[in-house]
Design a protein around this motif. Structure first.
Motif, PDB file in Angstrom:
ATOM      1  N   SER A 247       0.780  -1.179  -0.175  1.00 31.63           N
ATOM      2  CA  SER A 247       0.069   0.028   0.072  1.00 31.63           C
ATOM      3  C   SER A 247       0.919   1.205  -0.026  1.00 31.63           C
ATOM      4  O   SER A 247       2.239   1.277   0.610  1.00 31.63           O
ATOM      5  CB  SER A 247      -0.988  -0.138   1.298  1.00 31.63           C
ATOM      6  OG  SER A 247      -0.059   0.049   2.383  1.00 31.63           O
TER       7      SER A 247
ATOM      8  N   ASP B 266       1.020   3.355   2.010  1.00 32.89           N
ATOM      9  CA  ASP B 266       1.653   3.777   3.566  1.00 32.89           C
ATOM     10  C   ASP B 266       2.613   2.334   3.972  1.00 32.89           C
ATOM     11  O   ASP B 266       2.713   2.352   5.159  1.00 32.89           O
ATOM     12  CB  ASP B 266       0.510   4.018   4.518  1.00 32.89           C
ATOM     13  CG  ASP B 266      -0.526   3.032   4.573  1.00 32.89           C
ATOM     14  OD1 ASP B 266      -0.615   2.099   3.584  1.00 32.89           O
ATOM     15  OD2 ASP B 266      -1.430   3.045   5.616  1.00 32.89           O
TER      16      ASP B 266
ATOM     17  N   TYR C 158       2.378  -1.002   3.658  1.00 33.11           N
ATOM     18  CA  TYR C 158       1.652  -2.446   4.212  1.00 33.11           C
ATOM     19  C   TYR C 158       1.596  -3.306   3.098  1.00 33.11           C
ATOM     20  O   TYR C 158       1.277  -3.102   2.090  1.00 33.11           O
ATOM     21  CB  TYR C 158       0.452  -2.151   4.969  1.00 33.11           C
ATOM     22  CG  TYR C 158       0.683  -1.278   6.001  1.00 33.11           C
ATOM     23  CD1 TYR C 158       1.139  -1.853   7.346  1.00 33.11           C
ATOM     24  CD2 TYR C 158       0.242   0.040   6.148  1.00 33.11           C
ATOM     25  CE1 TYR C 158       1.351  -1.093   8.572  1.00 33.11           C
ATOM     26  CE2 TYR C 158       0.280   0.695   7.321  1.00 33.11           C
ATOM     27  CZ  TYR C 158       0.904   0.148   8.269  1.00 33.11           C
ATOM     28  OH  TYR C 158       1.099   1.095   9.487  1.00 33.11           O
TER      29      TYR C 158
ATOM     30  N   LYS D 145      -3.468  -6.630   5.419  1.00 31.44           N
ATOM     31  CA  LYS D 145      -3.951  -6.137   6.677  1.00 31.44           C
ATOM     32  C   LYS D 145      -3.400  -6.707   7.868  1.00 31.44           C
ATOM     33  O   LYS D 145      -2.997  -7.808   7.836  1.00 31.44           O
ATOM     34  CB  LYS D 145      -5.376  -6.198   6.140  1.00 31.44           C
ATOM     35  CG  LYS D 145      -6.171  -5.609   5.582  1.00 31.44           C
ATOM     36  CD  LYS D 145      -7.558  -5.745   5.144  1.00 31.44           C
ATOM     37  CE  LYS D 145      -8.122  -4.938   4.078  1.00 31.44           C
ATOM     38  NZ  LYS D 145      -9.541  -5.070   3.997  1.00 31.44           N
TER      39      LYS D 145
ATOM     40  N   TRP E 211      -7.444  -6.234  -0.791  1.00 30.34           N
ATOM     41  CA  TRP E 211      -7.195  -4.976  -1.068  1.00 30.34           C
ATOM     42  C   TRP E 211      -6.444  -5.036  -2.390  1.00 30.34           C
ATOM     43  O   TRP E 211      -6.615  -4.071  -3.254  1.00 30.34           O
ATOM     44  CB  TRP E 211      -6.773  -4.053  -0.231  1.00 30.34           C
ATOM     45  CG  TRP E 211      -5.277  -4.426   0.251  1.00 30.34           C
ATOM     46  CD1 TRP E 211      -5.383  -5.387   1.474  1.00 30.34           C
ATOM     47  CD2 TRP E 211      -4.128  -4.037   0.083  1.00 30.34           C
ATOM     48  NE1 TRP E 211      -3.957  -5.781   1.639  1.00 30.34           N
ATOM     49  CE2 TRP E 211      -3.456  -5.039   0.924  1.00 30.34           C
ATOM     50  CE3 TRP E 211      -3.688  -3.434  -1.120  1.00 30.34           C
ATOM     51  CZ2 TRP E 211      -1.892  -4.663   0.514  1.00 30.34           C
ATOM     52  CZ3 TRP E 211      -2.432  -3.134  -1.155  1.00 30.34           C
ATOM     53  CH2 TRP E 211      -1.354  -3.618  -0.435  1.00 30.34           C
ATOM     54  N   LEU E 212      -5.762  -6.011  -2.816  1.00 27.83           N
ATOM     55  CA  LEU E 212      -4.820  -6.038  -3.931  1.00 27.83           C
ATOM     56  C   LEU E 212      -5.875  -6.332  -5.187  1.00 27.83           C
ATOM     57  O   LEU E 212      -5.484  -5.872  -6.305  1.00 27.83           O
ATOM     58  CB  LEU E 212      -4.049  -7.195  -3.864  1.00 27.83           C
ATOM     59  CG  LEU E 212      -2.905  -7.276  -2.929  1.00 27.83           C
ATOM     60  CD1 LEU E 212      -2.193  -8.509  -2.794  1.00 27.83           C
ATOM     61  CD2 LEU E 212      -1.884  -6.123  -3.182  1.00 27.83           C
TER      62      LEU E 212
ATOM     63  N   THR F  29       3.480  -0.289  -5.973  1.00 23.54           N
ATOM     64  CA  THR F  29       2.722   0.448  -4.725  1.00 23.54           C
ATOM     65  C   THR F  29       1.434   0.571  -5.297  1.00 23.54           C
ATOM     66  O   THR F  29       1.047   1.137  -6.479  1.00 23.54           O
ATOM     67  CB  THR F  29       3.240   1.833  -4.728  1.00 23.54           C
ATOM     68  OG1 THR F  29       4.894   1.469  -4.286  1.00 23.54           O
ATOM     69  CG2 THR F  29       2.659   2.456  -3.648  1.00 23.54           C
ATOM     70  N   ILE F  30       0.380   0.032  -4.420  1.00 25.82           N
ATOM     71  CA  ILE F  30      -0.980   0.360  -4.724  1.00 25.82           C
ATOM     72  C   ILE F  30      -1.480   1.502  -4.274  1.00 25.82           C
ATOM     73  O   ILE F  30      -1.124   1.846  -3.174  1.00 25.82           O
ATOM     74  CB  ILE F  30      -1.746  -0.863  -4.392  1.00 25.82           C
ATOM     75  CG1 ILE F  30      -1.114  -2.340  -4.611  1.00 25.82           C
ATOM     76  CG2 ILE F  30      -3.170  -0.901  -4.606  1.00 25.82           C
ATOM     77  CD1 ILE F  30      -1.143  -2.752  -5.785  1.00 25.82           C
TER      78      ILE F  30
ATOM     79  N   ILE G  56      -3.475   2.834  -2.372  1.00 31.49           N
ATOM     80  CA  ILE G  56      -4.305   2.882  -1.398  1.00 31.49           C
ATOM     81  C   ILE G  56      -3.710   2.903   0.048  1.00 31.49           C
ATOM     82  O   ILE G  56      -2.680   2.496   0.261  1.00 31.49           O
ATOM     83  CB  ILE G  56      -5.125   1.398  -1.257  1.00 31.49           C
ATOM     84  CG1 ILE G  56      -6.372   1.324  -0.246  1.00 31.49           C
ATOM     85  CG2 ILE G  56      -4.249   0.126  -0.915  1.00 31.49           C
ATOM     86  CD1 ILE G  56      -7.323   0.150  -0.478  1.00 31.49           C
ATOM     87  N   ILE G  57      -4.176   3.508   1.083  1.00 33.10           N
ATOM     88  CA  ILE G  57      -3.785   3.961   2.132  1.00 33.10           C
ATOM     89  C   ILE G  57      -4.585   3.074   3.307  1.00 33.10           C
ATOM     90  O   ILE G  57      -5.902   3.123   3.593  1.00 33.10           O
ATOM     91  CB  ILE G  57      -3.737   5.129   2.753  1.00 33.10           C
ATOM     92  CG1 ILE G  57      -3.075   6.113   2.025  1.00 33.10           C
ATOM     93  CG2 ILE G  57      -3.520   5.305   4.279  1.00 33.10           C
ATOM     94  CD1 ILE G  57      -3.044   7.581   2.168  1.00 33.10           C
ATOM     95  N   LEU G  58      -3.884   1.816   3.735  1.00 31.93           N
ATOM     96  CA  LEU G  58      -4.620   0.909   4.731  1.00 31.93           C
ATOM     97  C   LEU G  58      -4.648   1.354   6.257  1.00 31.93           C
ATOM     98  O   LEU G  58      -5.582   0.979   6.916  1.00 31.93           O
ATOM     99  CB  LEU G  58      -3.911  -0.376   4.673  1.00 31.93           C
ATOM    100  CG  LEU G  58      -3.630  -1.313   3.368  1.00 31.93           C
ATOM    101  CD1 LEU G  58      -3.128  -2.450   3.388  1.00 31.93           C
ATOM    102  CD2 LEU G  58      -5.343  -1.465   2.914  1.00 31.93           C
TER     103      LEU G  58
END
Length: 178
Positions: free
Chosen positions: A11, A13, A15, A18, A25-26, A133-134, A136-138
């Motif tokens: 992510s 940030d 990660y 989770k 989320w991927l 890098t995806i 999204i902020i987990l």
């Protein structure tokens, strides 16, 4: 000489999963006909290395995600498998990598997870890093590089931006004195 490549998604940030190990989320960036270079990378490796929690995630899929590749699973737990392409290892990363190299494997994919990545990083055993890098902020989860991580200088080989917002960077570890 064996080359170890960390090929992983994280992510924004930092990660890789989770807190519960979930990686659902991927799939937010799954689109028809786009594999973000995965097939080409997968065909370039002859073995994979993964930790026990990552191994368990792999077992949850309909099919073993690493067919036709020798899989070395680092664990202190007493796992058993009927698959002849899976080997469980409890050695140190240096000892295990020497044994893997002695078996003739040259291009190794370090799949994860965070603790195993950190063990390899602590001993400067990762030669290349391909990090997707995806966008999204987990906010929380399993860190890509859990502290304490040593300082490691890298040089950019290339990067690619995809229309989905995924940014993939390919780095090489700088050797001391370069």
């Amino acid at each position: 000489m064996t080359k170890v490549t960390l090929y992983i998604a994280a992510s924004l940030d930092g990660y890789i999963a989770k807190t519960d190990g979930g990686i659902d989320w991927l799939s937010t960036l799954d689109i028809e006909g786009e594999d973000y270079g995965y097939t080409s990378f997968y065909e370039s490796v002859d073995a994979v290395i993964l930790g026990s929690k990552t191994y368990e995630i792999g077992l949850s899929f309909n099919e073993w995600p690493y067919p036709d590749k020798k899989s070395f699973v680092f664990t202190r737990r007493n796992f058993k498998s009927d698959r002849k392409d899976i080997e469980f290892i409890s050695d140190t990363v240096q000892q295990a990598l020497a044994k893997i190299e002695a078996q003739g494997f040259e291009n190794i994919w370090l799949v994860g997870g965070g603790e195993l990545i950190n063990s390899f990083l602590q001993h400067s055993l990762i030669d290349e890093y391909i990090i997707s890098t995806i966008p999204i902020i987990l906010g929380n989860g399993i860190r890509l590089f859990p502290p304490p991580s040593p300082e490691e200088e890298l040089e950019l080989i290339n990067s690619k931006q995809y229309p989905t917002g995924l940014l993939q960077a390919h780095y090489r570890r700088k050797r001391k004195g370069e």
